[in-house]
Design a protein around this motif. Structure first.
Motif: not given
Length: 585
Positions: A455-456, A462-465, A470-471, A500-504
């Motif tokens: 995840s790191d 994914l920054k800015g997405w 993401v979906r 979850y990915l967006f929430g990172l």
């Protein structure tokens, strides 16, 4: 499975084979092309009546003999030593299948040795015609060695109709035999020119040095150009799975192809410069560029050929861990440990689970993965996975990553391997709910993505997405990266993963998504059921069981109406309820 494992944790089996093989191939192909180079260079000296060129040929022959016969002989023995330890089952199958081919190759190799010794030690002691005949005999024997080895090596990638008829000639003249033979022949001639350039730069006479550098450069460049259509022909006849891996589905092959392309460009550029510029300096500074780029080009081809067989060591016959494809179903029923001859634990128990898992790792994974080592380190690749996620990943590992063999064995053996990879290597708890805290997206990520992407590592990409982007990406993963397989989960599952990915990168924005389940529960359930009342009734329920129950409430209790919310709303409520009762996915 039928042989003990040579355990070299830091290097791993695959890396050792690759290192020795590429060095040996670089020398052995020179042994073929160099034979033709010597004869043609000698003819040039005779035709031009140049004693200086003849002296160069003799000196080059000594270098050629020491490199190919002494060092090449050592690396040849090293190849047999390493493959027999790392892949004994595959080595045995190749020997038994091609006994006649190996015997013939050894005869030709003996002819090579004798002819080369005679050729070198009779310089100036034999008439030109006879001496050249000896040179031609050497080259013919060397090329026939290539002819024979080529058939056996390419059998490993494209066994063709041998799979059905077990016929020697079907396996030998396999689908990639002819394109590979042409490609390797041109590559051997190219390497001969490169080595000729290497020795020519040390000539003292400037005029001779310039002539032989240009001669060697032309020789290498023409051979390099001719190798390109042969290489394209080779790629065009690859079986579909191998072609897909070469086209980008395998990260390691992708890097090899990029290395080969860069090496090709550098090599061609330097050779053209040598031919056109006719430098007055010794140009020894270019030796490193020529030899490294030639090795990079040849090495990239060999690495690609080896990796394109995955998940097999002999395509469609034997997996890279030595397990025969035809034995898969039987071993899955009977158990791997029961059939393995060199294990201490013949079955999995509560007390030996980790040790049995370690033995399963050695026999099914170590052929490709090192242990805290340089290549395909299993420790770093499993650090982000829980026991439950690892179990599910191993169940479908071949489907998710085609180039990895399927796990072979019983369910208890699969659990043992998962236990070793998580509990044994990382001291993680061996419970199915490890890592599952109601965040379904996180669990899904661990099961499907964490083996390759922590995840790191994915977070900055994914920054800015926004959530929609993401979906949408989850519907077209191969378009983003050919090495990633399609994610074929239902839309609701992808929604959870996307959340979850967006929430990172957006923890505050992700929080309302988690709170949505609580709101839905309050709006639809709390009037009759408090969470304190529900918890004991759902004790031990998994998140999936809770989610399934929301689709059939009236069947569970006729007094409850069916919940008519959307799939996403049911997912959110199931996540919330699982979080409250501690339900695993």
């Amino acid at each position: 499975m039928n042989y003990p494992v040579w355990f070299v944790p830091t290097f791993g089996g695959g890396l050792l084979i690759a290192l020795v093989a590429i060095i040996h191939v670089f020398v052995s192909h020179f042994a073929v092309g160099g034979g033709l180079y010597l004869v043609m260079a000698e003819r040039k000296a005779i035709k031009e009546q140049s004693q200086a060129i003849m002296a160069f040929v003799k000196k080059h022959t000594k270098f050629f003999m020491l490199l190919t016969m002494v060092f090449g002989g050592l690396t040849g023995v090293a190849i047999w030593f390493v493959i027999s330890l790392i892949h004994p089952a595959a080595t045995s199958l190749l020997i038994h299948t091609f006994v006649f081919g190996w015997a013939a190759e050894w005869v030709f190799f003996l002819v090579e040795i004798v002819a080369l010794f005679v050729y070198f030690y009779t310089f100036g002691k034999m008439d030109d015609r006879t001496h050249q005949t000896v040179g031609w005999i050497y080259f013919g024997a060397a090329w026939m060695s290539l002819f024979l080895i080529n058939g056996i090596i390419d059998f490993m990638l494209t066994p063709g109709s041998w799979i059905s008829n077990s016929d020697f000639w079907s396996g030998f003249f396999n689908p990639t035999f002819w394109p590979s033979l042409f490609f390797r022949s041109f590559m051997s001639f190219m390497l001969a020119g490169c080595y000729g350039f290497l020795t020519a730069t040390f000539l003292e006479d400037e005029a001779t040095r310039h002539r032989m550098i240009r001669y060697s450069g032309t020789w290498a460049l023409v051979s390099l150009i001719l190798s390109l259509p042969a290489g394209w022909w080779y790629l065009s006849v690859l079986p579909s799975p191998a072609a897909k891996l070469v086209s980008g589905a395998s990260p390691t092959i992708k890097r090899a192809v990029m290395t080969g392309g860069f090496s090709l460009a550098v090599l061609a550029g330097v050779l053209i410069a040598l031919i056109l510029l006719n430098p007055k300096a010794r140009v020894r500074c270019l030796i490193v560029a020529v030899m490294l780029s030639a090795m990079g080009y040849m090495g990239a081809f060999e690495w690609t050929r080896e990796a394109a067989r995955r998940p097999y060591v002999i395509n469609q016959v034997m997996y890279s861990n030595g397990i025969l494809k035809k034995d898969l179903e039987r071993i899955n029923q009977e158990g791997f440990l029961k059939n393995a001859k060199w294990v201490q634990n013949k079955e999995v128990t509560e007390t030996n689970q980790l040790e049995a898992g370690r033995e399963l790792f050695l026999h099914q994974c170590f052929a490709c993965h090192s242990l805290s080592g340089f290549n395909n380190d299993i420790v770093s690749r499993t650090k982000n996975m829980s026991f439950g996620a690892m179990r599910k990943y191993l169940t479908t590992i071949h489907e998710k990553r085609y180039f990895m063999p399927p796990f072979v064995g019983t369910d208890s053996e699969l659990k043992a391997l998962a236990a070793y990879l998580t509990g044994g290597l990382h001291k993680k708890p061996l419970t199915d709910d490890a890592g599952a805290t109601g965040d379904r997206g996180k669990v899904l990520y661990e099961e499907n993505c964490a083996a390759c992407h922590s995840s790191d590592s994915i977070k900055p990409k994914l920054k800015g997405w926004d959530l929609a982007k993401v979906r949408a990406s989850l519907d077209k993963l191969p378009a983003l990266n050919p090495a990633m397989p399609d994610y074929t989960a239902p839309a609701a599952v992808k929604d959870a993963m996307a959340g979850y990915l967006f929430g990172l990168n957006n923890p505050v924005a992700a929080a309302p998504a988690k709170a949505k389940g609580a709101t839905l529960f309050d709006d639809n359930c709390a009037a009759c059921h408090s969470m304190d009342q529900i918890k004991p009734k759902m004790n031990g329920w998994s998140r999936d069981k809770i989610r399934a129950a929301l689709d059939k409430l009236s069947a569970l209790n006729p007094a409850m109406p069916d919940y008519t919310g959307t799939a996403a709303e049911k997912d959110a409520m199931a996540d919330y309820m699982a979080d409250q009762v501690g339900g695993a996915k």
